[in-house]
Design an enzyme around this catalytic site. Structure first.
Site, PDB file in Angstrom:
ATOM      1  N   GLN A   1       0.821  -1.218   0.000  1.00  0.00           N
ATOM      2  CA  GLN A   1       0.000   0.000   0.000  1.00  0.00           C
ATOM      3  C   GLN A   1       0.853   1.265   0.000  1.00  0.00           C
ATOM      4  OE1 GLN A   1      -3.346   0.536  -0.196  1.00  0.00           O
ATOM      5  NE2 GLN A   1      -3.711  -1.652  -0.451  1.00  0.00           N
TER       6      GLN A   1
ATOM      7  N   SER B   1       3.579  -4.199  -5.153  1.00  0.00           N
ATOM      8  CA  SER B   1       2.731  -4.713  -6.222  1.00  0.00           C
ATOM      9  C   SER B   1       2.341  -3.588  -7.170  1.00  0.00           C
ATOM     10  CB  SER B   1       1.479  -5.342  -5.611  1.00  0.00           C
ATOM     11  OG  SER B   1       0.634  -5.809  -6.633  1.00  0.00           O
TER      12      SER B   1
ATOM     13  N   CYS C   1     -13.194  -8.802   1.924  1.00  0.00           N
ATOM     14  CA  CYS C   1     -14.385  -9.634   2.031  1.00  0.00           C
ATOM     15  C   CYS C   1     -14.308 -10.932   1.288  1.00  0.00           C
ATOM     16  CB  CYS C   1     -15.646  -8.947   1.538  1.00  0.00           C
ATOM     17  SG  CYS C   1     -15.536  -7.231   1.293  1.00  0.00           S
TER      18      CYS C   1
HETATM   19  C1  LIG Z   1      -3.077  -5.764  -2.396  1.00  0.00           C
HETATM   20  C2  LIG Z   1      -2.217  -6.159  -1.263  1.00  0.00           C
HETATM   21  C3  LIG Z   1      -1.476  -7.349  -1.282  1.00  0.00           C
HETATM   22  C4  LIG Z   1      -1.604  -8.349  -2.404  1.00  0.00           C
HETATM   23  O1  LIG Z   1      -1.035  -7.905  -3.602  1.00  0.00           O
HETATM   24  P1  LIG Z   1      -1.367  -8.651  -4.970  1.00  0.00           P
HETATM   25  O2  LIG Z   1      -0.481  -8.014  -5.975  1.00  0.00           O
HETATM   26  O3  LIG Z   1      -2.802  -8.417  -5.252  1.00  0.00           O
HETATM   27  O4  LIG Z   1      -1.045 -10.094  -4.746  1.00  0.00           O
HETATM   28  C5  LIG Z   1      -0.647  -7.631  -0.219  1.00  0.00           C
HETATM   29  N1  LIG Z   1      -0.529  -6.782   0.818  1.00  0.00           N
HETATM   30  C6  LIG Z   1      -1.203  -5.624   0.873  1.00  0.00           C
HETATM   31  C7  LIG Z   1      -1.016  -4.706   2.035  1.00  0.00           C
HETATM   32  C8  LIG Z   1      -2.072  -5.279  -0.156  1.00  0.00           C
HETATM   33  O5  LIG Z   1      -2.767  -4.133  -0.091  1.00  0.00           O
END
Ligand SMILES: *Cc1c(COP(=O)(O)O)cnc(C)c1O
Length: 397
Positions: free
Chosen positions: A181, A201, A326
């Protein structure tokens, strides 16, 4: 589809037009295999290494410390399983984390618990922030890993990463942070913050989906994730997803370049939401109002079901979230809201709005008009609210 207001950027984001454009040549022009020896393959290899350098620079890391993955979940799994193997070899099988991590971390830790690891889950305070003193008290001689997220995906609170990093480095414990995030949204310096392993990500900062990265500080032992070819220094085999990787690198570079201006805009709009929606009686902000991601809004409204609120917002063209990832059909309230001490019945009435650089003031004004109307409507139909109003039940907020 009629006009849609997208306020679920913590779940995923739109790919920037400029990112889309830099990805296109990889489908039909620079489509060589980066492992091939001919010039056409080597052009792809150069682009791959350009992308690695771009990602590294955004974190103050070295290019060889960046491994490309399929996203945040894979990076989290890889980092934690690697650290655990290192721990096993040192006969250290204690891990410290928090109660409000993403499931990619929590479920990996649960797997390790089944394999004989002991995991301590630190509580977070009512503001959604881990106390470094609690961490200090929990560290043991056999602690091999501390994994604490950079910023929480539901309530956006930012953790004292530099302090945790400093402590872990002193104690020679590996420190992993899930920065999915945070990357592209707040400044990250893996050197200054003493981070050993960091997950990110692409699709959380306007890059394509299905691609991510793991930063691994030089000297930290990383286990092989996928056996096969020699890609990613022989640790993660498989022909590289070059369109995705290059797209992610450019998206991150853009996000870092425009971070200050975007954050200032988002903060202003987010605080406008907080100011307006806090006027709804028996409501509360979830997580510290200031030490949080600039784009994250999360509140609880007593006496309503978050799901009903989301459905009615959807009818009004607003994409929002209750904050919990969810697992559809599950009636469990968010583990994050429980972690900050919200009672079950209050945790059910949560609303997360996550903004982006594309969010406009007009959209925010529309939300400010709609949410109180919907909350009011739902409360009028709610037997729980009726009991609260009659004093049969006590208000928690
Ligand atoms: C979205 C998210 C993930 C997962 O990432 P993906 O690329 O969707 O596998 C892991 N940790 C946090 C804090 C996230 O917000």
């Amino acid at each position: 589809m009629t006009k849609m207001i997208y306020l679920d950027n913590a779940a995923t984001t739109k790919v920037d037009e400029s990112v889309k454009q830099v990805m296109l040549p990889f489908f039909d022009e620079v489509y060589g295999n980066a492992s091939s020896l001919y010039v056409f393959g080597q052009r792809a290899k150069e682009k791959l290494e350009d992308a690695r350098a771009m990602v590294a620079k955004c974190l103050n890391a070295q290019p060889r410390e960046i491994y490309f993955t399929s996203g945040g979940s894979e990076s989290d799994n890889w980092a934690i399983m690697s650290a655990a193997q290192w721990g096993t070899r040192q006969n250290k099988k204690h891990i410290i984390s928090t109660t409000f991590e993403h499931h990619a971390v929590l479920h990996t830790l649960r797997k390790l618990e089944k394999q004989g690891f002991e995991v301590t889950y630190l509580p977070v305070n009512a503001n959604g922030i881990v106390k470094v003193d609690d961490l200090k008290k929990t560290i043991r001689d056999d602690t091999c890993l501390v994994t604490v997220m950079f910023a929480n995906n539901e309530i956006g609170t930012i953790q004292p990463i530099a302090e945790i990093g400093k402590l872990c480095r002193e104690k020679k414990i590996l420190f992993h942070t899930d920065a999915v995030q945070a990357a592209g949204h707040v400044a990250i310096d893996v050197m200054a913050m003493n981070i050993d392993l960091l997950s990110m990500s692409s699709h959380k900062f306007h890059g394509p989906k299905g691609v991510g990265a793991l930063y691994v500080r030089q000297g930290v032992v990383l286990t092989n994730l996928i056996e096969g070819g020699a890609q990613e220094r022989g640790k993660r085999a498989g022909t590289e997803n070059l369109p995705g990787i290059y797209g992610m690198a450019v998206a991150l570079k853009n996000a870092v370049a425009e971070m200050k201006t975007v954050a200032a805009r988002e903060t202003k709009l987010r605080d406008k939401l907080f100011a307006a929606l806090s006027k709804i009686p028996h409501s509360a902000i979830n997580g510290d109002a200031a030490t949080r991601l600039p784009n994250n809004f999360n509140m609880c409204f007593e006496g309503i079901e978050g799901e009903s609120l989301l459905l009615l917002l959807d009818d009004a063209g607003i994409c929002a979230s209750s904050g919990s990832a969810c697992t559809s059909g599950s009636l469990d309230p968010s583990h994050v809201l429980l972690a900050i001490g919200r009672p079950h019945e209050v945790a059910h009435g949560s609303l997360r709005l996550s903004l982006s650089k594309y969010t406009t003031e007009e959209e925010i004004d529309f939300v400010i008009k709609k949410v109180p109307e919907i909350v009011d409507y739902l409360r009028k139909m709610s037997p729980v609210w009726d009991e609260l109003e009659k004093g049969v039940r006590k208000h928690a907020l």
